[in-house]
Motif scaffolding. Structure first.
Motif, mmCIF file in Angstrom:
data_model
loop_
_atom_site.group_PDB
_atom_site.id
_atom_site.type_symbol
_atom_site.label_atom_id
_atom_site.label_comp_id
_atom_site.label_asym_id
_atom_site.label_seq_id
_atom_site.Cartn_x
_atom_site.Cartn_y
_atom_site.Cartn_z
ATOM 1 N N UNK A 127 18.179 32.787 49.693
ATOM 2 C CA UNK A 127 19.429 32.931 50.438
ATOM 3 C C UNK A 127 19.272 32.386 51.863
ATOM 4 N N UNK A 182 16.613 49.529 53.788
ATOM 5 C CA UNK A 182 17.726 49.746 52.845
ATOM 6 C C UNK A 182 17.220 49.599 51.405
ATOM 7 N N UNK A 183 16.374 48.604 51.174
ATOM 8 C CA UNK A 183 15.828 48.408 49.819
ATOM 9 C C UNK A 183 15.086 49.683 49.379
ATOM 10 N N UNK A 212 16.143 44.419 37.362
ATOM 11 C CA UNK A 212 17.538 44.077 37.696
ATOM 12 C C UNK A 212 17.630 42.570 37.876
ATOM 13 N N UNK A 255 15.495 52.771 50.541
ATOM 14 C CA UNK A 255 16.445 53.877 50.400
ATOM 15 C C UNK A 255 17.125 53.835 49.031
ATOM 16 N N UNK A 256 17.404 52.622 48.560
ATOM 17 C CA UNK A 256 18.066 52.499 47.265
ATOM 18 C C UNK A 256 17.056 52.436 46.103
ATOM 19 N N UNK A 313 13.955 38.691 46.534
ATOM 20 C CA UNK A 313 14.918 37.911 47.317
ATOM 21 C C UNK A 313 14.246 37.341 48.564
ATOM 22 N N UNK A 327 10.385 43.775 47.997
ATOM 23 C CA UNK A 327 11.383 43.057 47.201
ATOM 24 C C UNK A 327 12.069 42.004 48.069
ATOM 25 N N UNK A 328 12.160 42.296 49.370
ATOM 26 C CA UNK A 328 12.856 41.400 50.284
ATOM 27 C C UNK A 328 11.841 40.674 51.162
ATOM 28 N N UNK A 349 14.077 50.676 45.784
ATOM 29 C CA UNK A 349 13.323 49.471 45.443
ATOM 30 C C UNK A 349 12.075 49.379 46.309
#
Lengths: 161, 157
Positions: A65, A83-84, A161, A86-87, A2, A93-94, A89
């Motif tokens: 985005x 956050x990526x 994903x 923690x989940x 992203x 990714x960002x 990833x």
């Protein structure tokens, strides 16, 4: 992967950068008529600051985005990566690009005329002048982002994903 | 489930709330100054780390507890996190973001500024502790409410 282009208001520099990234506006030449017809140009309201708006997917399958983040761009850059992770990833990714360094006086004045005083015509004119002034710099930022390696988006179990 | 205790710089109030949540701080008395010194991240988070979530531990319900500094735009950052999770296709129902800054008084604010911004730790740190000791019962109350909410969410899931 992203790619998030962010600026103070989200709908000016970020929209121009995202549109350059996706080839929605001419990369080589500044064209104001082209910019004002962009779907998200001048569309993000104050209450929508902090929300991600999907603009499109590039040739490398990166989702692009825009976001208005006031002066919290640097903080959000770290938060999204955290956050990526923690989940589950990869944190790369960002790709969060904070464009606040390219907000100039003309842009500020334009937004003030447009949003605070309601002088829309003058405001937009000044905003476009401000964008034009930093157009080449934004192009460079976008080019650098596009040159970055593209990471496949997978979760911890390796599922795409 | 994931619980984020959020404040300005993730150095004081969020650390204390997360520590109470994880049983690192007492719930039946006001802790003495020394007990704050051993808390992970207490009065240690640097300005450039604001925005980075730090893992504090797992609680008795197996939820992950984090601290997060959000600077001055906490509402915007919370909205951004939720929007990000939605676009990632992730479930934000099992997520709690708890603002701990409501429990911070001016003594802690001055102490935090003196310690973190001015680097005068020996003056600032004790002030942050005095301020938090004064409001400690509100921290306990906050954590109790968070745990109630946590159980409600876990029971619904």
């Amino acid at each position: 992967m992203k790619v998030i282009y962010s600026c103070y208001w989200g709908s000016y520099l970020a929209v121009v950068a995202a549109s350059l990234h996706l080839g929605l506006i001419d990369f080589d030449k500044y064209n104001k008529d082209n910019i004002i017809t962009l779907t998200m140009f001048d569309k993000i309201k104050n209450e929508e600051l902090g929300e991600l708006f999907f603009i499109g997917t590039d040739a490398g399958e990166r989702e692009v985005y825009v976001m208005g983040s006031k002066s919290s761009g640097e903080i959000l850059q770290k938060t999204f990566k955290g956050i990526a992770q923690i989940y589950g990833f990869r944190n790369d990714l960002v790709c969060f690009i904070n464009l606040n360094a390219y907000v100039n006086g003309l842009l500020f004045l334009g937004v003030f005329f447009h949003k605070s005083l309601g002088f829309n015509k003058t405001g937009i004119k000044l905003i476009l002048k401000g964008i034009e002034k930093n157009y080449n710099a934004i192009k460079k930022v976008v080019q650098n982002v596009k040159n970055e390696p593209i990471y496949e988006v997978t979760d911890t179990e390796g599922g795409a994903i | 489930m994931k619980i984020f205790y959020c404040c300005y710089g993730s150095a004081h109030s969020s650390v204390v709330a997360a520590s109470i949540h994880l049983g690192l701080m007492p719930v039946n008395r006001i802790p003495v100054a020394n007990e704050f010194m051993y808390l992970p991240h207490y009065d240690e988070t640097r300005s450039f780390e604001i925005g980075t979530p730090f893992f504090m531990g797992k609680d008795e319900f197996n939820s992950d507890v984090f601290i997060l500094g959000m600077g001055s735009e906490r509402k915007l950052i919370k909205k951004a996190i939720l929007s990000f999770l939605t676009h990632m296709g992730l479930n934000s129902k099992e997520l709690l973001m708890v603002d701990t800054l409501h429990n911070v008084n001016w003594i802690t604010k001055i102490g935090g500024f003196t310690s973190r911004r001015l680097g005068l730790i020996s003056i600032g740190r004790p002030l942050t502790i005095i301020g938090i000791q004064q409001k400690y019962r509100y921290f306990i109350e906050l954590v109790n409410n968070v745990k109630k909410r946590e159980l409600e969410i876990l029971n619904l899931a």
